[in-house]
Design a protein around this motif. Structure first.
Motif, mmCIF file in Angstrom:
data_model
loop_
_atom_site.group_PDB
_atom_site.id
_atom_site.type_symbol
_atom_site.label_atom_id
_atom_site.label_comp_id
_atom_site.label_asym_id
_atom_site.label_seq_id
_atom_site.Cartn_x
_atom_site.Cartn_y
_atom_site.Cartn_z
ATOM 1 N N GLU A 122 0.856 -1.304 -0.076
ATOM 2 C CA GLU A 122 -0.182 -0.243 0.117
ATOM 3 C C GLU A 122 0.997 1.249 -0.042
ATOM 4 O O GLU A 122 1.991 1.157 0.551
ATOM 5 N N THR A 123 0.443 2.342 -0.536
ATOM 6 C CA THR A 123 0.933 3.565 -0.463
ATOM 7 C C THR A 123 0.255 4.641 0.296
ATOM 8 O O THR A 123 -0.867 4.801 0.024
ATOM 9 N N LEU A 124 0.720 5.022 1.461
ATOM 10 C CA LEU A 124 0.090 6.148 2.340
ATOM 11 C C LEU A 124 0.617 7.427 2.107
ATOM 12 O O LEU A 124 1.843 7.668 1.790
ATOM 13 N N GLN A 125 -0.482 8.323 1.896
ATOM 14 C CA GLN A 125 -0.269 9.680 1.609
ATOM 15 C C GLN A 125 -0.952 10.335 2.863
ATOM 16 O O GLN A 125 -2.390 10.655 2.784
ATOM 17 N N LEU A 126 -0.397 10.952 3.687
ATOM 18 C CA LEU A 126 -1.074 11.571 4.724
ATOM 19 C C LEU A 126 -0.327 12.904 4.971
ATOM 20 O O LEU A 126 0.476 13.443 4.644
ATOM 21 N N PRO A 127 -1.529 14.057 5.436
ATOM 22 C CA PRO A 127 -1.266 15.352 5.655
ATOM 23 C C PRO A 127 0.096 15.441 6.654
ATOM 24 O O PRO A 127 -0.414 14.931 7.733
ATOM 25 N N LEU A 128 0.523 16.390 6.815
ATOM 26 C CA LEU A 128 1.693 16.370 7.923
ATOM 27 C C LEU A 128 1.604 17.989 8.408
ATOM 28 O O LEU A 128 1.632 18.954 7.434
ATOM 29 N N GLU A 129 1.484 18.113 9.750
ATOM 30 C CA GLU A 129 1.482 19.492 10.257
ATOM 31 C C GLU A 129 2.362 19.393 11.555
ATOM 32 O O GLU A 129 2.088 18.984 12.578
ATOM 33 N N PHE A 130 3.773 20.032 11.518
ATOM 34 C CA PHE A 130 4.634 20.167 12.608
ATOM 35 C C PHE A 130 4.252 21.076 13.747
ATOM 36 O O PHE A 130 3.550 22.050 13.101
ATOM 37 N N SER A 131 4.988 21.149 14.584
ATOM 38 C CA SER A 131 4.545 22.383 15.481
ATOM 39 C C SER A 131 5.790 22.453 16.356
ATOM 40 O O SER A 131 6.576 21.837 16.640
ATOM 41 N N TYR A 132 5.991 23.822 17.135
ATOM 42 C CA TYR A 132 7.060 24.107 17.636
ATOM 43 C C TYR A 132 7.177 23.471 18.924
ATOM 44 O O TYR A 132 5.911 23.323 19.793
ATOM 45 N N LYS A 133 8.398 23.195 19.607
ATOM 46 C CA LYS A 133 8.545 22.572 20.775
ATOM 47 C C LYS A 133 8.069 23.610 22.137
ATOM 48 O O LYS A 133 8.187 24.864 21.863
ATOM 49 N N SER A 134 7.239 23.079 22.865
ATOM 50 C CA SER A 134 7.107 23.952 24.152
ATOM 51 C C SER A 134 8.327 24.522 24.796
ATOM 52 O O SER A 134 8.068 25.412 25.665
ATOM 53 N N SER A 135 9.230 23.902 24.547
ATOM 54 C CA SER A 135 10.606 24.225 25.394
ATOM 55 C C SER A 135 11.413 25.425 24.756
ATOM 56 O O SER A 135 12.401 25.848 25.006
ATOM 57 N N CYS A 136 10.786 25.727 23.531
ATOM 58 C CA CYS A 136 11.335 26.913 22.905
ATOM 59 C C CYS A 136 11.189 28.282 23.573
ATOM 60 O O CYS A 136 10.192 28.411 23.873
ATOM 61 N N THR A 137 12.501 28.902 23.544
ATOM 62 C CA THR A 137 12.288 30.553 23.919
ATOM 63 C C THR A 137 12.287 31.318 22.964
ATOM 64 O O THR A 137 13.393 31.317 21.918
ATOM 65 N N TYR A 138 11.405 32.087 22.755
ATOM 66 C CA TYR A 138 11.181 33.134 21.675
ATOM 67 C C TYR A 138 11.962 34.425 22.374
ATOM 68 O O TYR A 138 11.200 35.373 23.052
#
Length: 284
Positions: A122-138
């Motif tokens: 089978e070929t999987l095609q899925l949407p991807l949404e990454f997110s910033y880590k909660s440990s990031c300091t802006y």
């Protein structure tokens, strides 16, 4: 039996073609593999991260915690069947400093884990949404959409800047070197405290420039450390600039402003640069 050179070439091409077809058929019909294909990947927007403000170029992929490779977005990846379900771990890949030879997984983004019961073949095609880590300091974010700006004209600069409604998203910064002006230098209004002895410090930004644009750090004593130079780009371009090496270079220190500089000869035509969505982020 004698074969003329042209006939030999024909037979060679036929053999290569048959081998290629067999190789493709082997994977397409192999009962011990499945396939994954991710044509695009996004980053979740939030208070510190604007919608659409990312540039993921490839994926670092693990299958059941075993590394299988780095693949450009859109690639069809063959995954060997090990157990059911298979756990896929995906890391967002970037071009560090905008350079293809320095591709890396971006430490600021959470990996994505996918448990799949994919059927063999089978070929999987899925949407991807990454997110910033909660440990990031802006430490610094600037979108130029507020009442003021956290950039100022440096003392050595011949020109200032203006806010431009045609930014990457909303307003942006537009700096023009015209007439007899030869130096444009902007810097952050404040000094920032950045961590030492780590490589996990990045300056993210969207930019356009008609001429070479220098980016660097300046310490409280006025000592400048150039980080890199951006080359002309007429459309908005997202870049992730690694600061760790520069911060830890002598004279070592943890307190800096960020500067942007463009030069031109007085007799040359006007040059310009544009900035938007500045973000100074680290994980210590």
């Amino acid at each position: 039996m004698y074969l003329c050179p042209s006939l030999k070439r024909v037979l060679l091409y036929l053999c290569i073609g048959c081998w290629g077809l067999c190789a493709c058929d082997k994977y397409e019909n192999d009962r011990d593999v499945f396939f994954i294909q991710f044509d695009s990947a996004s980053v979740k927007s939030d208070l510190n991260n604007a919608k659409g403000d990312y540039k993921i170029t490839d994926l670092w992929i693990y299958n059941n915690y075993q590394f299988i490779g780095v693949y450009p977005l859109g690639s069809k990846v063959t995954v060997t069947f090990v157990t059911q379900p298979s756990t896929l771990t995906l890391l967002a890949g970037i071009k560090q400093n905008g350079i293809s030879d320095t591709r890396t997984s971006y430490i600021m983004l959470n990996p994505i884990d996918i448990d799949t019961f994919a059927a063999l073949g089978e070929t999987l095609q899925l949407p991807l949404e990454f997110s910033y880590k909660s440990s990031c300091t802006y430490t610094w974010t600037e979108t130029f959409d507020g009442l003021g700006s956290t950039l100022r004209r440096a003392d050595r600069s011949d020109v200032g800047y203006r806010l431009d409604p045609a930014g990457f998203e909303g307003n942006g910064l537009n700096c023009l070197l015209d007439s007899n002006a030869t130096v444009a230098q902007l810097e952050s209004s404040a000094f920032f405290n950045l961590p030492l002895n780590t490589s996990n410090v990045y300056l993210e930004l969207q930019y356009q420039c008609s001429n070479e644009l220098q980016i660097g750090l300046v310490n409280p004593s006025g000592f400048e450390k150039e980080i890199m130079r951006l080359y002309p780009k007429t459309g908005w371009n997202k870049i992730y600039i690694a600061l760790g090496t520069t911060i830890n270079a002598e004279p070592k220190g943890s307190t800096y402003k960020v500067y942007f500089r463009m030069l031109k000869n007085s007799e040359n035509p006007p040059v310009w640069f544009k900035l938007d969505n500045l973000k100074l982020v680290f994980i210590s």
